[in-house]
Motif scaffolding. Structure first.
Motif, PDB file in Angstrom:
ATOM      1  N   LYS A 284       0.829  -1.212   0.000  1.00  0.00           N
ATOM      2  CA  LYS A 284       0.000   0.000   0.000  1.00  0.00           C
ATOM      3  C   LYS A 284       0.859   1.256   0.000  1.00  0.00           C
ATOM      4  CE  LYS A 284      -4.215  -1.859   2.075  1.00  0.00           C
ATOM      5  NZ  LYS A 284      -5.104  -1.863   3.262  1.00  0.00           N
ATOM      6  N   MET A 285       1.988   1.188   0.712  1.00  0.00           N
ATOM      7  CA  MET A 285       2.908   2.332   0.719  1.00  0.00           C
ATOM      8  C   MET A 285       3.409   2.608  -0.694  1.00  0.00           C
ATOM      9  SD  MET A 285       6.717   2.442   2.397  1.00  0.00           S
ATOM     10  CE  MET A 285       7.274   1.265   1.166  1.00  0.00           C
ATOM     11  N   LEU A 286       3.879   1.563  -1.381  1.00  0.00           N
ATOM     12  CA  LEU A 286       4.365   1.716  -2.751  1.00  0.00           C
ATOM     13  C   LEU A 286       3.238   2.188  -3.669  1.00  0.00           C
ATOM     14  CD1 LEU A 286       6.902   1.109  -4.588  1.00  0.00           C
ATOM     15  CD2 LEU A 286       5.765  -1.043  -5.139  1.00  0.00           C
ATOM     16  N   GLY A 287       2.051   1.608  -3.515  1.00  0.00           N
ATOM     17  CA  GLY A 287       0.916   1.982  -4.360  1.00  0.00           C
ATOM     18  C   GLY A 287       0.483   3.420  -4.159  1.00  0.00           C
ATOM     19  N   SER A 288       0.450   3.864  -2.900  1.00  0.00           N
ATOM     20  CA  SER A 288       0.008   5.235  -2.605  1.00  0.00           C
ATOM     21  C   SER A 288       1.003   6.275  -3.075  1.00  0.00           C
ATOM     22  CB  SER A 288      -0.218   5.396  -1.089  1.00  0.00           C
ATOM     23  OG  SER A 288      -1.230   4.542  -0.638  1.00  0.00           O
ATOM     24  N   ILE A 289       2.294   6.037  -2.774  1.00  0.00           N
ATOM     25  CA  ILE A 289       3.316   7.055  -3.059  1.00  0.00           C
ATOM     26  C   ILE A 289       3.737   7.047  -4.530  1.00  0.00           C
ATOM     27  CG2 ILE A 289       5.663   7.812  -2.527  1.00  0.00           C
ATOM     28  CD1 ILE A 289       5.266   6.720   0.297  1.00  0.00           C
ATOM     29  N   VAL A 290       4.134   5.880  -5.036  1.00  0.00           N
ATOM     30  CA  VAL A 290       4.688   5.808  -6.398  1.00  0.00           C
ATOM     31  C   VAL A 290       3.584   5.826  -7.451  1.00  0.00           C
ATOM     32  CG1 VAL A 290       6.088   4.432  -7.992  1.00  0.00           C
ATOM     33  CG2 VAL A 290       6.727   4.569  -5.578  1.00  0.00           C
ATOM     34  N   PHE A 291       2.613   4.904  -7.321  1.00  0.00           N
ATOM     35  CA  PHE A 291       1.562   4.801  -8.345  1.00  0.00           C
ATOM     36  C   PHE A 291       0.465   5.850  -8.149  1.00  0.00           C
ATOM     37  CE2 PHE A 291       3.354   0.464  -8.129  1.00  0.00           C
ATOM     38  CZ  PHE A 291       3.767   0.341  -9.446  1.00  0.00           C
ATOM     39  N   GLY A 292      -0.078   5.946  -6.913  1.00  0.00           N
ATOM     40  CA  GLY A 292      -1.182   6.873  -6.669  1.00  0.00           C
ATOM     41  C   GLY A 292      -0.759   8.324  -6.546  1.00  0.00           C
TER      42      GLY A 292
ATOM     43  N   ASP B  80       0.136  11.691 -11.075  1.00  0.00           N
ATOM     44  CA  ASP B  80       0.336  13.104 -11.419  1.00  0.00           C
ATOM     45  C   ASP B  80       0.877  13.277 -12.833  1.00  0.00           C
ATOM     46  OD1 ASP B  80      -0.528  15.129  -9.840  1.00  0.00           O
ATOM     47  OD2 ASP B  80       1.272  15.283  -8.607  1.00  0.00           O
ATOM     48  N   TYR B  81       1.753  12.353 -13.274  1.00  0.00           N
ATOM     49  CA  TYR B  81       2.469  12.549 -14.528  1.00  0.00           C
ATOM     50  C   TYR B  81       1.853  11.834 -15.723  1.00  0.00           C
ATOM     51  CZ  TYR B  81       6.197  15.090 -12.213  1.00  0.00           C
ATOM     52  OH  TYR B  81       6.892  16.039 -11.528  1.00  0.00           O
ATOM     53  N   ILE B  82       1.285  10.645 -15.526  1.00  0.00           N
ATOM     54  CA  ILE B  82       0.758   9.906 -16.683  1.00  0.00           C
ATOM     55  C   ILE B  82      -0.730   9.577 -16.562  1.00  0.00           C
ATOM     56  CG2 ILE B  82       3.021   8.920 -17.222  1.00  0.00           C
ATOM     57  CD1 ILE B  82       2.117   6.286 -16.024  1.00  0.00           C
ATOM     58  N   GLY B  83      -1.347   9.907 -15.430  1.00  0.00           N
ATOM     59  CA  GLY B  83      -2.788   9.721 -15.290  1.00  0.00           C
ATOM     60  C   GLY B  83      -3.192   8.341 -14.769  1.00  0.00           C
ATOM     61  N   PHE B  84      -4.478   8.208 -14.489  1.00  0.00           N
ATOM     62  CA  PHE B  84      -5.024   7.007 -13.849  1.00  0.00           C
ATOM     63  C   PHE B  84      -4.918   5.778 -14.752  1.00  0.00           C
ATOM     64  CE2 PHE B  84      -8.471   4.099 -12.765  1.00  0.00           C
ATOM     65  CZ  PHE B  84      -8.340   3.983 -11.388  1.00  0.00           C
ATOM     66  N   THR B  85      -5.381   5.890 -15.983  1.00  0.00           N
ATOM     67  CA  THR B  85      -5.453   4.707 -16.854  1.00  0.00           C
ATOM     68  C   THR B  85      -4.070   4.227 -17.298  1.00  0.00           C
ATOM     69  OG1 THR B  85      -5.828   6.151 -18.772  1.00  0.00           O
ATOM     70  CG2 THR B  85      -7.776   5.237 -17.675  1.00  0.00           C
ATOM     71  N   ASN B  86      -3.154   5.152 -17.569  1.00  0.00           N
ATOM     72  CA  ASN B  86      -1.801   4.751 -17.970  1.00  0.00           C
ATOM     73  C   ASN B  86      -1.032   4.116 -16.804  1.00  0.00           C
ATOM     74  OD1 ASN B  86      -2.039   5.586 -20.657  1.00  0.00           O
ATOM     75  ND2 ASN B  86      -1.464   7.680 -20.165  1.00  0.00           N
ATOM     76  N   THR B  87      -1.287   4.614 -15.594  1.00  0.00           N
ATOM     77  CA  THR B  87      -0.685   3.989 -14.411  1.00  0.00           C
ATOM     78  C   THR B  87      -1.201   2.565 -14.246  1.00  0.00           C
ATOM     79  OG1 THR B  87      -0.550   6.152 -13.318  1.00  0.00           O
ATOM     80  CG2 THR B  87      -0.318   4.219 -11.919  1.00  0.00           C
TER      81      THR B  87
END
Length: 439
Positions: free
Chosen positions: A396-404, A409-416
């Motif tokens: 969850k830490m990795l998902g929240s900080i890196v992905f979420g 911020d940089y590539i959007g929800f669907t590209n992530t």
């Protein structure tokens, strides 16, 4: 005269024996009630920590985004919860002793309730820098409380109700699932009644009250019933035997799942607001729709696991996860899928998959633990539970900080989501190879 005296003494003895028997039975009934009521309160507190997290998930990101806090910072703040939880859960492996499990559990529940209450005052903080600091401290201490409650919950239940530990542990997992299902509904109702702060004030107060009651009535003999003190003290050394390449491969799909969960916890509410115009109330309904299937299908998967279908369910779940993650990517790239109803269908599919993967992966690790020569069965259960706790927090830490945060911020929800799909595919291949060769 002698016969009369003897008869009188016999009657007196019988009366005293009867009185003693009545008192003994009354005391026995009270102790049974005390033990049972304590277990019920422990299960409620265990579920309350999950419940509070899923009340926070739809509310906090939208509130922080509305106050001008960037998505990267929001994801990082949610990640702080998991960083602190991960660090403390690792420390807890070395700190846990039979006479301290109750103390850690009570203190963790109290800490969680108090700092969940503190989220209710955020609306009254005008300065964004001060607001960020308060949220940071709140999230960090909530992570510590979650580690205490989830790390000590099962050992405490074992100490109080050891004869029925398996039943109570399964009930704890069910209550945790029901909490996911109820939290969005209850949070949405209270949000509509009293605004942002009202759910936090109500649920935080209730948790603190339940913890205080449990602290007063929990049987003192509970911790004393854990006989194998030496084995408990060797949990850290037993954990070293458990850590292996097989453990890494078999647990990697679950790690990818919780990373995706951390990503969606930070980003989904904002994405639905920006793309489909859903406010906090409608967000609650969507989260309710995806929590209900999880609660309904969990007993079915539990039944199938009891019938020996662990390997089959595990194989199905590790290969459906990349496919489900890919479905989020299609929202932006296939016009017919660019609507809220498609997203809800994908979320419901993900909830069903979540139940299957979580339960089957847990049992796969449980089977693996039987080959590790643990000092006791209690250590075996505790080790699997601790590994799952570590994975949850780190993922969850990795998902929240890196992905979420960063990637959103940089590539959007669907590209992530596409990036997550590629990562989960690799983990599924590794897990398949390991499971195929036998646990």
């Amino acid at each position: 005269m002698v016969r009369g005296t003897t008869l009188f003494m016999m009657m007196a003895n019988e009366t005293s024996i009867l009185t003693f028997y009545i008192k003994y039975e009354a005391m026995k009934s009270f102790k049974e009630f005390q033990f049972l009521f304590s277990v019920v309160l422990i299960i409620i507190i265990y579920g309350a920590e999950t419940f509070n997290r899923y009340v926070l998930t739809p509310l906090f990101p939208l509130f922080a985004h509305r106050r001008g806090i960037s998505i990267t910072v929001i994801g990082s703040l949610l990640g702080v919860n998991d960083i602190s939880g991960l660090i403390f859960s690792i420390l807890l492996t070395f700190l846990l002793r039979p006479n301290l499990t109750k103390v850690f559990f009570i203190f963790g529940g109290l800490l969680g309730g108090v700092f969940f209450l503190a989220f209710g005052i955020l609306e009254y903080v005008d300065n964004n820098f001060l607001l960020t600091i308060i949220i940071f401290l709140n999230c960090a201490l909530n992570g510590v409380s979650l580690a205490m409650v989830h790390g000590c919950g099962i050992p405490v239940v074992n100490s109080i109700y050891s004869k029925h530990a398996a039943t109570t542990v399964s009930i704890m997992q069910t209550v945790s699932g029901v909490s996911i299902f109820l939290a969005p509904v209850a949070g949405g109702i209270l949000y509509n009644i009293g605004g942002f702060q009202f759910p936090f004030l109500v649920f935080g107060t209730v948790e603190v009250a339940i913890v205080l009651i449990l602290g007063c009535i929990m049987p003192k003999s509970g911790d004393e019933q854990i006989k194998d003190t030496k084995a408990n003290e060797c949990l850290a050394s037993d954990m070293k035997k458990f850590l292996s390449y097989k453990l890494l491969c078999l647990s990697s799909p679950f790690f990818c799942y919780v990373s995706a969960l951390g990503f969606r916890s930070a980003a989904l509410a904002i994405f639905m607001k920006e793309r489909f115009g859903l406010d906090e109330t409608n967000n609650f309904y969507v989260f309710f729709a995806i929590s209900l299937p999880y609660t309904l299908v969990s007993p079915i998967f539990g039944f199938l696991l009891d019938r020996g279908y662990c390997q089959n369910l595990y194989m199905v779940s590790i290969f459906t996860h990349p496919l489900i993650t890919l479905l989020y990517f299609l929202i932006d790239h296939v016009q017919v899928f660019n609507n809220i109803y498609y997203l809800i269908v994908v979320l419901i599919s993900g909830a069903i998959h979540c139940s299957c993967l979580t339960l089957s992966c847990f049992f796969q690790l449980k089977i693996l633990s039987t080959h590790c020569d643990f000092k006791s069965q209690l250590n075996e259960i505790a080790a699997v539970s601790q590994i799952f706790t570590w994975i949850r927090f780190f993922g969850k830490m990795l998902g929240s900080i890196v992905f979420g945060g960063f990637l959103m911020d940089y590539i959007g929800f669907t590209n992530t989501s596409l990036v997550l799909c590629l990562v989960t595919t690799l983990s599924s291949i590794a897990a398949f190879q390991c499971a195929s060769n036998g646990v």
